[in-house]
Design a protein around this motif. Sequence first.
Motif, PDB file in Angstrom:
ATOM      1  N   TRP A 148      -7.341  11.965  -2.943  1.00 24.02           N
ATOM      2  CA  TRP A 148      -6.761  10.618  -2.871  1.00 24.02           C
ATOM      3  C   TRP A 148      -6.761   9.935  -1.515  1.00 24.02           C
ATOM      4  CZ3 TRP A 148      -2.344   9.436   0.026  1.00 24.02           C
ATOM      5  CH2 TRP A 148      -1.649  10.540   0.563  1.00 24.02           C
ATOM      6  N   VAL A 149      -6.983  10.663  -0.438  1.00 27.55           N
ATOM      7  CA  VAL A 149      -6.797  10.050   0.881  1.00 27.55           C
ATOM      8  C   VAL A 149      -7.806   8.931   1.161  1.00 27.55           C
ATOM      9  CG1 VAL A 149      -5.598  11.987   1.946  1.00 27.55           C
ATOM     10  CG2 VAL A 149      -8.114  11.931   1.962  1.00 27.55           C
ATOM     11  N   VAL A 150      -9.033   9.069   0.667  1.00 26.83           N
ATOM     12  CA  VAL A 150     -10.021   8.005   0.881  1.00 26.83           C
ATOM     13  C   VAL A 150      -9.608   6.746   0.120  1.00 26.83           C
ATOM     14  CG1 VAL A 150     -12.407   7.300   0.469  1.00 26.83           C
ATOM     15  CG2 VAL A 150     -11.922   9.556   1.432  1.00 26.83           C
TER      16      VAL A 150
ATOM     17  N   SER B 266      -0.849  10.819  -9.813  1.00 32.67           N
ATOM     18  CA  SER B 266      -0.173  10.762 -11.114  1.00 32.67           C
ATOM     19  C   SER B 266       0.221   9.353 -11.542  1.00 32.67           C
ATOM     20  CB  SER B 266       1.085  11.634 -11.094  1.00 32.67           C
ATOM     21  OG  SER B 266       2.089  11.066 -10.263  1.00 32.67           O
ATOM     22  N   GLY B 267       0.159   8.408 -10.615  1.00 33.51           N
ATOM     23  CA  GLY B 267       0.559   7.046 -10.929  1.00 33.51           C
ATOM     24  C   GLY B 267       2.020   6.759 -10.678  1.00 33.51           C
ATOM     25  N   PHE B 268       2.774   7.794 -10.281  1.00 37.40           N
ATOM     26  CA  PHE B 268       4.203   7.646 -10.048  1.00 37.40           C
ATOM     27  C   PHE B 268       4.599   8.431  -8.810  1.00 37.40           C
ATOM     28  CE2 PHE B 268       3.502   7.258 -14.602  1.00 37.40           C
ATOM     29  CZ  PHE B 268       4.167   6.077 -14.906  1.00 37.40           C
ATOM     30  N   LEU B 269       5.751   8.058  -8.228  1.00 38.78           N
ATOM     31  CA  LEU B 269       6.284   8.789  -7.088  1.00 38.78           C
ATOM     32  C   LEU B 269       7.104   9.981  -7.569  1.00 38.78           C
ATOM     33  CD1 LEU B 269       7.474   5.791  -4.872  1.00 38.78           C
ATOM     34  CD2 LEU B 269       5.303   7.042  -4.740  1.00 38.78           C
ATOM     35  N   MET B 270       7.252  10.960  -6.689  1.00 35.08           N
ATOM     36  CA  MET B 270       8.128  12.114  -6.949  1.00 35.08           C
ATOM     37  C   MET B 270       7.740  12.844  -8.242  1.00 35.08           C
ATOM     38  SD  MET B 270      10.094  11.713  -4.277  1.00 35.08           S
ATOM     39  CE  MET B 270      11.544  12.744  -4.535  1.00 35.08           C
ATOM     40  N   GLU B 271       6.451  13.037  -8.467  1.00 33.60           N
ATOM     41  CA  GLU B 271       5.976  13.688  -9.683  1.00 33.60           C
ATOM     42  C   GLU B 271       5.465  15.094  -9.384  1.00 33.60           C
ATOM     43  OE1 GLU B 271       5.943  12.814 -12.946  1.00 33.60           O
ATOM     44  OE2 GLU B 271       7.229  11.101 -12.471  1.00 33.60           O
TER      45      GLU B 271
ATOM     46  N   VAL C 148       0.858  -1.191   0.000  1.00 27.39           N
ATOM     47  CA  VAL C 148       0.000   0.000   0.000  1.00 27.39           C
ATOM     48  C   VAL C 148       0.887   1.232   0.000  1.00 27.39           C
ATOM     49  CG1 VAL C 148      -1.802   1.287   1.182  1.00 27.39           C
ATOM     50  CG2 VAL C 148      -1.806  -1.221   1.271  1.00 27.39           C
ATOM     51  N   MET C 149       0.675   2.108  -0.966  1.00 29.72           N
ATOM     52  CA  MET C 149       1.419   3.359  -1.044  1.00 29.72           C
ATOM     53  C   MET C 149       0.773   4.416  -0.146  1.00 29.72           C
ATOM     54  SD  MET C 149       4.054   3.338  -3.107  1.00 29.72           S
ATOM     55  CE  MET C 149       4.767   2.475  -4.516  1.00 29.72           C
ATOM     56  N   LEU C 150       1.586   5.205   0.524  1.00 31.47           N
ATOM     57  CA  LEU C 150       1.098   6.286   1.383  1.00 31.47           C
ATOM     58  C   LEU C 150       1.461   7.654   0.813  1.00 31.47           C
ATOM     59  CD1 LEU C 150       1.973   4.842   4.921  1.00 31.47           C
ATOM     60  CD2 LEU C 150      -0.261   4.866   3.787  1.00 31.47           C
ATOM     61  N   TYR C 151       1.772   7.708  -0.477  1.00 32.76           N
ATOM     62  CA  TYR C 151       2.251   8.947  -1.096  1.00 32.76           C
ATOM     63  C   TYR C 151       1.227   9.516  -2.071  1.00 32.76           C
ATOM     64  CZ  TYR C 151       6.662   7.200   0.727  1.00 32.76           C
ATOM     65  OH  TYR C 151       7.650   6.722   1.562  1.00 32.76           O
ATOM     66  N   GLY C 152       0.944  10.808  -1.928  1.00 33.14           N
ATOM     67  CA  GLY C 152      -0.045  11.438  -2.772  1.00 33.14           C
ATOM     68  C   GLY C 152       0.274  11.377  -4.245  1.00 33.14           C
ATOM     69  N   SER C 153       1.526  11.557  -4.614  1.00 30.88           N
ATOM     70  CA  SER C 153       1.902  11.558  -6.025  1.00 30.88           C
ATOM     71  C   SER C 153       1.512  10.259  -6.712  1.00 30.88           C
ATOM     72  CB  SER C 153       3.404  11.802  -6.189  1.00 30.88           C
ATOM     73  OG  SER C 153       3.741  13.130  -5.882  1.00 30.88           O
TER      74      SER C 153
END
Length: 206
Positions: A166-168, A98-103, A89-94
């Motif tokens: 995205w948080v939900v 966007s489908g990717f990290l650090m975007e 489970v990813m906890l990152y908004g990006s």
Amino acid sequence: MTTAQAIKFESQDQGEETARADIYGLLATLLYAPPSQALLDTIASAPVQGDSGLELAWADVVAACKSAQQEAVREEYEQLFIGVGKPEVMLYGSYYLSGFLMEKPLAELRTDLMQLGLQRSDDVVESEDHLATLCEVMRYLIASDDVLHANLTTQKKFFSDHMQAWVVDCCNAIEASPNARFYKPVARLARQFFEVEMQAFDMSLD
């Protein structure tokens, strides 16, 4: 900007804003790293009351803490949110936006944090779009003595720009995981709380 310290439970006549800040702070602590046994025991002894969705979710977290052991919770945290390779489970908004990290969403968040005079502490290894960090920012915006920051307009804009979309989905992903035991009620509490926040912001004046 640092993650919240151990939650401090207030008396039942506390103000609504203090209660909001406490919940954000607790979520920040539980989502940033596995909780200590002391924190689990503190939550386990907290009072429960009421039958709203949020109050029932809180009761479930308290019940989970009564039997939770630090080592088992740590193992669950690592399995869910760290893992080998891509976390379950990813906890990152990006990732959700966007489908990717650090975007781009992270770059926009960093710009807004700079405008608020906030920056990541050197001892915080996660990027700023980690859900725990965003919860800590919201706690700060509610509890700060800075009148330019601690106002509903700033809180509403930050939540709308960087969390609402995205948080939900993130909470639902945690709840849906077959490996989530302790973190299932934590995710339910977070989802119920975020939904209450969305409703309150929607009803507030721009």
